[in-house]
Design a protein around this motif. Structure first.
Motif, PDB file in Angstrom:
ATOM      1  N   ILE A   5     -24.695 -19.755  39.235  1.00  0.00           N
ATOM      2  CA  ILE A   5     -24.381 -18.744  38.227  1.00  0.00           C
ATOM      3  C   ILE A   5     -23.856 -17.493  38.919  1.00  0.00           C
ATOM      4  N   LYS A   6     -22.773 -16.937  38.401  1.00  0.00           N
ATOM      5  CA  LYS A   6     -22.181 -15.747  38.986  1.00  0.00           C
ATOM      6  C   LYS A   6     -23.139 -14.561  38.891  1.00  0.00           C
ATOM      7  N   LYS A   7     -22.993 -13.650  39.798  1.00  0.00           N
ATOM      8  CA  LYS A   7     -23.849 -12.479  39.872  1.00  0.00           C
ATOM      9  C   LYS A   7     -23.801 -11.689  38.557  1.00  0.00           C
ATOM     10  N   GLY A   8     -24.957 -11.323  38.059  1.00  0.00           N
ATOM     11  CA  GLY A   8     -25.034 -10.541  36.824  1.00  0.00           C
ATOM     12  C   GLY A   8     -25.114 -11.364  35.562  1.00  0.00           C
ATOM     13  N   LYS A   9     -24.756 -12.651  35.667  1.00  0.00           N
ATOM     14  CA  LYS A   9     -24.812 -13.498  34.484  1.00  0.00           C
ATOM     15  C   LYS A   9     -26.164 -14.199  34.378  1.00  0.00           C
ATOM     16  N   GLY A  10     -26.447 -14.750  33.193  1.00  0.00           N
ATOM     17  CA  GLY A  10     -27.752 -15.346  32.968  1.00  0.00           C
ATOM     18  C   GLY A  10     -27.689 -16.721  32.351  1.00  0.00           C
ATOM     19  N   ILE A  11     -28.799 -17.136  31.760  1.00  0.00           N
ATOM     20  CA  ILE A  11     -28.944 -18.458  31.162  1.00  0.00           C
ATOM     21  C   ILE A  11     -29.306 -18.297  29.696  1.00  0.00           C
ATOM     22  N   LEU A  12     -28.613 -19.014  28.831  1.00  0.00           N
ATOM     23  CA  LEU A  12     -28.964 -19.068  27.408  1.00  0.00           C
ATOM     24  C   LEU A  12     -29.755 -20.354  27.196  1.00  0.00           C
ATOM     25  N   PHE A  13     -31.060 -20.202  27.031  1.00  0.00           N
ATOM     26  CA  PHE A  13     -31.969 -21.351  26.973  1.00  0.00           C
ATOM     27  C   PHE A  13     -32.187 -21.788  25.537  1.00  0.00           C
ATOM     28  N   ASP A  14     -31.928 -23.060  25.268  1.00  0.00           N
ATOM     29  CA  ASP A  14     -32.150 -23.642  23.941  1.00  0.00           C
ATOM     30  C   ASP A  14     -32.842 -24.984  24.127  1.00  0.00           C
ATOM     31  N   ALA A  15     -33.303 -25.586  23.050  1.00  0.00           N
ATOM     32  CA  ALA A  15     -34.061 -26.831  23.193  1.00  0.00           C
ATOM     33  C   ALA A  15     -34.013 -27.667  21.933  1.00  0.00           C
ATOM     34  N   ILE A  16     -34.210 -28.956  22.112  1.00  0.00           N
ATOM     35  CA  ILE A  16     -34.437 -29.873  21.004  1.00  0.00           C
ATOM     36  C   ILE A  16     -35.883 -29.681  20.545  1.00  0.00           C
ATOM     37  N   PRO A  17     -36.137 -29.585  19.241  1.00  0.00           N
ATOM     38  CA  PRO A  17     -37.528 -29.473  18.784  1.00  0.00           C
ATOM     39  C   PRO A  17     -38.369 -30.642  19.293  1.00  0.00           C
ATOM     40  N   ASP A  18     -39.658 -30.418  19.486  1.00  0.00           N
ATOM     41  CA  ASP A  18     -40.534 -31.483  19.975  1.00  0.00           C
ATOM     42  C   ASP A  18     -40.490 -32.704  19.066  1.00  0.00           C
ATOM     43  N   SER A  19     -40.239 -32.489  17.778  1.00  0.00           N
ATOM     44  CA  SER A  19     -40.165 -33.597  16.823  1.00  0.00           C
ATOM     45  C   SER A  19     -38.897 -34.406  16.985  1.00  0.00           C
ATOM     46  N   GLY A  41     -33.239 -15.139  16.050  1.00  0.00           N
ATOM     47  CA  GLY A  41     -32.188 -14.677  15.153  1.00  0.00           C
ATOM     48  C   GLY A  41     -31.402 -13.515  15.767  1.00  0.00           C
ATOM     49  N   PHE A  42     -30.128 -13.740  16.045  1.00  0.00           N
ATOM     50  CA  PHE A  42     -29.263 -12.699  16.588  1.00  0.00           C
ATOM     51  C   PHE A  42     -28.218 -12.315  15.544  1.00  0.00           C
ATOM     52  N   PRO A  43     -27.765 -11.055  15.549  1.00  0.00           N
ATOM     53  CA  PRO A  43     -26.604 -10.695  14.719  1.00  0.00           C
ATOM     54  C   PRO A  43     -25.414 -11.560  15.106  1.00  0.00           C
ATOM     55  N   GLU A  44     -24.609 -11.921  14.141  1.00  0.00           N
ATOM     56  CA  GLU A  44     -23.480 -12.815  14.400  1.00  0.00           C
ATOM     57  C   GLU A  44     -22.534 -12.245  15.458  1.00  0.00           C
ATOM     58  N   SER A  45     -22.447 -10.927  15.542  1.00  0.00           N
ATOM     59  CA  SER A  45     -21.522 -10.310  16.494  1.00  0.00           C
ATOM     60  C   SER A  45     -22.073 -10.299  17.915  1.00  0.00           C
ATOM     61  N   LEU A  46     -23.395 -10.466  18.069  1.00  0.00           N
ATOM     62  CA  LEU A  46     -24.004 -10.349  19.390  1.00  0.00           C
ATOM     63  C   LEU A  46     -24.042 -11.672  20.158  1.00  0.00           C
ATOM     64  N   LEU A  47     -24.347 -12.765  19.472  1.00  0.00           N
ATOM     65  CA  LEU A  47     -24.504 -14.036  20.152  1.00  0.00           C
ATOM     66  C   LEU A  47     -23.255 -14.471  20.922  1.00  0.00           C
ATOM     67  N   PRO A  48     -22.049 -14.347  20.357  1.00  0.00           N
ATOM     68  CA  PRO A  48     -20.859 -14.733  21.153  1.00  0.00           C
ATOM     69  C   PRO A  48     -20.735 -13.935  22.452  1.00  0.00           C
ATOM     70  N   LYS A  49     -21.144 -12.670  22.442  1.00  0.00           N
ATOM     71  CA  LYS A  49     -21.076 -11.851  23.654  1.00  0.00           C
ATOM     72  C   LYS A  49     -22.063 -12.362  24.702  1.00  0.00           C
ATOM     73  N   ILE A  50     -23.252 -12.755  24.239  1.00  0.00           N
ATOM     74  CA  ILE A  50     -24.246 -13.295  25.169  1.00  0.00           C
ATOM     75  C   ILE A  50     -23.752 -14.608  25.768  1.00  0.00           C
ATOM     76  N   LYS A  51     -23.129 -15.440  24.944  1.00  0.00           N
ATOM     77  CA  LYS A  51     -22.618 -16.720  25.430  1.00  0.00           C
ATOM     78  C   LYS A  51     -21.568 -16.520  26.520  1.00  0.00           C
ATOM     79  N   LYS A  52     -20.752 -15.469  26.394  1.00  0.00           N
ATOM     80  CA  LYS A  52     -19.715 -15.218  27.394  1.00  0.00           C
ATOM     81  C   LYS A  52     -20.313 -14.792  28.732  1.00  0.00           C
ATOM     82  N   GLN A  53     -21.506 -14.221  28.691  1.00  0.00           N
ATOM     83  CA  GLN A  53     -22.139 -13.719  29.910  1.00  0.00           C
ATOM     84  C   GLN A  53     -23.231 -14.650  30.438  1.00  0.00           C
TER      85      GLN A  53
END
Length: 248
Positions: A5-19, A41-53
């Protein structure tokens, strides 16, 4: 597999439900739309920005993955019952290593019964009793009621329910059959002591408050003539009207 992962960037962690289950409905142009339960729950305008980073990570991976260089993690899993395995896995891998927004340990402590215990004892705050139990027999509900010293009425709901689905109000001993009309068998449930919170005018007011650090934000305030208040309640008033009533 190793992911750098490039410096300054992070991980967007998601998961399949246990069920292993998600909801699906038909979206525009006849395409399937997958609805993931109990996610952050993120504002619709914020999540795309997080995904880019960030780089995405979906748990559980088909093969082990090693991430190198991540500076932060945003955890999308927001319910300790829905994503128990994923939250444990995230905590073991990164819990003490890098900053995690929506930390898995914090998510675990938001469980209804644990929240009730943590809030109990605050002056001038009424905190209803809440217990968690496994409904594995027909009389599991009555046993939980008696063993924990509840009084009628009580509210009963499945552990993963956040929208009022299968939420049942038991007003007297003859109301228990209401439970058996839900998908209850073999599932953890919460039982909460019902408190009549109507004001002098007979209205019920619900406020949803969000804390980010030490800052408080009022997400919404709603008023209705019935105790069961949801965003889609026909009798609910506008936020401004309800907030004025709340302040009075």
């Amino acid at each position: 597999m190793s992911v750098k992962i490039k410096k300054g960037k992070g991980i967007l962690f998601d998961a399949i439900p246990d069920s292993g289950q998600v909801m699906v409905k038909v979206a525009q142009h006849g395409r399937p739309l997958y609805i993931w339960p109990n996610r952050l729950g993120f504002p619709e305008s914020l999540l795309p920005k997080i995904k880019k980073q960030s780089v995405p990570f979906l748990y559980p991976p088909q093969t082990p993955v090693e991430y190198k260089g991540g500076s932060w993690i945003v955890n999308m899993c927001a319910d300790a019952d829905e994503y128990r395995n994923a939250l444990i896995g995230l905590d073991r891998a990164f819990g003490d290593k890098i900053p995690i927004f929506n930390h898995p340990r914090a998510v675990a402590m938001t469980r209804r019964d644990l929240s009730a215990k943590r809030l109990a004892g605050i002056p001038n705050l009424v905190v209803p009793k809440c217990v968690r139990f496994l409904a594995d027999e027909n009389n599991s509900f009555q046993r939980a009621f008696e063993a924990n010293g509840f009084n009628y009425p009580v509210l009963v709901r499945p552990a993963k329910s956040q929208t009022g689905r299968d939420l049942v109000k038991i007003d007297n001993p003859f109301d228990w059959p209401k439970i058996y009309k839900t998908h209850w068998q073999g599932k953890p449930h919460f039982m909460t002591q019902y408190v009549d919170y109507s004001n002098t005018s007979g209205d019920f007011i619900k406020s949803r408050i969000v804390y980010v650090g030490e800052r408080m934000f009022v997400r919404h305030v709603k008023r209705a003539e019935n105790w069961r208040i949801h965003n889609q309640t026909a009798s609910s008033k506008t936020t401004d009207e309800a907030w004025e009533a709340y302040q009075r």
